[in-house]
Write a protein that holds these residues in place. Structure first.
Motif, PDB file in Angstrom:
ATOM      1  N   GLN A  42       0.829  -1.218   0.000  1.00  0.00           N
ATOM      2  CA  GLN A  42       0.000   0.000   0.000  1.00  0.00           C
ATOM      3  C   GLN A  42       0.858   1.261   0.000  1.00  0.00           C
ATOM      4  O   GLN A  42       0.616   2.188  -0.776  1.00  0.00           O
ATOM      5  N   ILE A  52      -5.779   3.313  -3.287  1.00  0.00           N
ATOM      6  CA  ILE A  52      -5.721   2.039  -2.558  1.00  0.00           C
ATOM      7  C   ILE A  52      -7.071   1.701  -1.943  1.00  0.00           C
ATOM      8  O   ILE A  52      -7.696   2.538  -1.296  1.00  0.00           O
ATOM      9  N   THR A  54      -8.587  -1.478   0.585  1.00  0.00           N
ATOM     10  CA  THR A  54      -8.209  -2.664   1.343  1.00  0.00           C
ATOM     11  C   THR A  54      -9.307  -2.977   2.352  1.00  0.00           C
ATOM     12  O   THR A  54     -10.198  -2.165   2.573  1.00  0.00           O
ATOM     13  N   VAL A  65      -5.349  -6.188  -1.147  1.00  0.00           N
ATOM     14  CA  VAL A  65      -5.195  -4.800  -1.609  1.00  0.00           C
ATOM     15  C   VAL A  65      -5.602  -4.704  -3.073  1.00  0.00           C
ATOM     16  O   VAL A  65      -5.245  -5.567  -3.884  1.00  0.00           O
TER      17      VAL A  65
END
Ligand SMILES: [Zn+2]
Ligand SMILES: [Zn+2]
Length: 407
Positions: A42, A52, A54, A65
């Motif tokens: 990340q 990103i 997640t 991710v």
């Protein structure tokens, strides 16, 4: 021109990607516990402009991710890299390169013995490389970092989360021994067609305990376990193709003079096709239930992992093959000459999801010199494949998302 530019960029990045791979190798994390690996992915990709996502809500797993880079209107290309390690104690011999060069596992009993440290490093490297090519691309790049590939546990939930449903092209690869190409010069293969479908099962038996001299007062789970073990391994073969079963662990009872009331089997079935695997799974479930019934015990059966058989899209495989010029055939020969990929990979869930939504998917092999077979304590690979891996992913991406692409 594009190829030369990418090659120069990959060469420049190579030492950094080797450093990343070695750092990951030192810290092998079990499936679904890839916290530090996930954080590293990340941090680096965020710094290179990726958005990103997640967590369980967003991508179907806590450590998974999804790193996305929008490069204008156009196709969506997704790539899968797996992150987990294995419960293997790493070889301590001086001849083992991670020992010699000081980057062997620091986590007792765990090791990157399947090359997923290399896969994650290739994914990060590819991400950096493509961010530098951004101005020349039109489309969306999605890098998927998957937890818990071992045991075929991590991909299904990521597929079910829907993050791949708008994908046009999907790529994934595994580092593999060069021997599989049987004399081919090429260091990668654009598509695997066919793999072993699999289901992983836990069967927990519950009985009734009693004094060893009064067996009529108890219900002995060890009888169920033993009957199940022998009958499972004796499931008849199937004329449609290869099938496999393995009862890997058997545990029951607490003492010599006590009727056992708790026991557990861990087993897996596999089949050359998803249908053959289903035949094995259904047969195994019947046996487990029948072996509980015959000794008046109770069984709880849990599916801990699964994967269908891999099917690559040959049209996409052929486009990739043409980019690199080799090898002659884009796929490992399939059923007629035996099982093409004699293992299971839960990337098949992700590929199937993409294909069901109209996209194309390939699972490639990155072939290189390996020391020892996968999952062995002295497994290691030639790190040159990290550069080749970055090139395979990034050249394919730039070809498919090129602003000047013919289609
Ligand atoms: Zn593995
Ligand atoms: Zn693997």
């Amino acid at each position: 021109m594009r190829m030369e530019e990418l090659d120069a960029l990959a060469s420049e990045l190579f030492p950094e990607v080797v450093r990343i791979r070695r750092k990951l190798h030192e810290n092998p994390e079990p499936g679904f516990e890839e916290w530090e690996t996930s954080r590293m992915v990340q941090q680096i990709l965020k710094a290179h402009g990726y958005i990103i996502k997640t967590g369980k809500e967003a991508v179907g797993s806590f450590t998974g991710v999804l790193a996305s880079l929008y490069c204008g209107p156009g196709p969506v290309i997704a790539m899968r890299f797996d992150m987990d390690a294995l419960p293997v104690s790493e070889c301590e011999k001086e001849s083992h390169i991670p020992v010699k060069e000081g980057f062997c596992s620091r986590r007792e009993g765990w090791m990157h013995a399947c090359g997923h440290d290399g896969h994650t490093a290739i994914g990060i490297g590819t991400g950096i490389l493509l961010s530098r090519m951004r101005g020349k691309l039109s489309g969306t790049i999605q890098l998927l970092f998957q937890p818990a590939e071992e045991g075929c546990r991590g991909a299904k939930a990521m597929a079910d989360s829907g993050i791949l449903d708008n994908t046009d092209y999907f790529l994934a690869a595994h580092i593999y021994s060069r021997e599989i190409l049987k004399g081919e010069e090429a260091d990668f293969l654009p598509a695997v067609e066919g793999s072993l479908a699999t289901t992983k099962l836990n069967a927990v038996f519950h009985g009734r305990t009693a004094h060893g001299s009064m067996p009529q007062e108890g219900d002995n789970v060890n009888l169920s376990l033993a009957s199940a073990l022998l009958n499972l391994q004796a499931i008849p073969r199937n004329s449609r193709g290869a099938t496999f079963i393995n009862v890997g662990t058997i545990n029951g009872g607490t003492g010599r003079n006590v009727i056992a009331d708790q026991g557990k089997l861990e087993l897996e079935v596999r089949g050359e096709t998803s249908e053959l695997n289903q035949y094995m799974e259904e047969y195994a479930l019947r046996i487990l239930k029948a072996c509980a019934m015959m000794h008046n015990t109770r069984v709880e059966i849990e599916t801990t992992g699964s994967a269908p058989s891999i099917h690559s899209d040959l049209q996409l495989a052929e486009r990739i093959r043409k980019l690199f010029g080799t090898p002659e055939s884009p796929v490992i020969p399939s059923r007629k000459t035996g099982i093409s990929f004699p293992a299971s990979e839960d990337v098949a869930h992700l590929m199937k999801r993409v294909q069901e939504h109209g996209g194309q998917a390939v699972f490639m092999l990155l072939a290189t010199e390996t020391r020892a077979a996968l999952h062995q304590p002295d497994f290691d690979f030639n790190e040159e494949i990290l550069k080749k891996g970055m090139l395979v992913f990034s050249e394919t991406t730039t070809a498919l998302l090129s602003k000047t692409r013919p289609d």
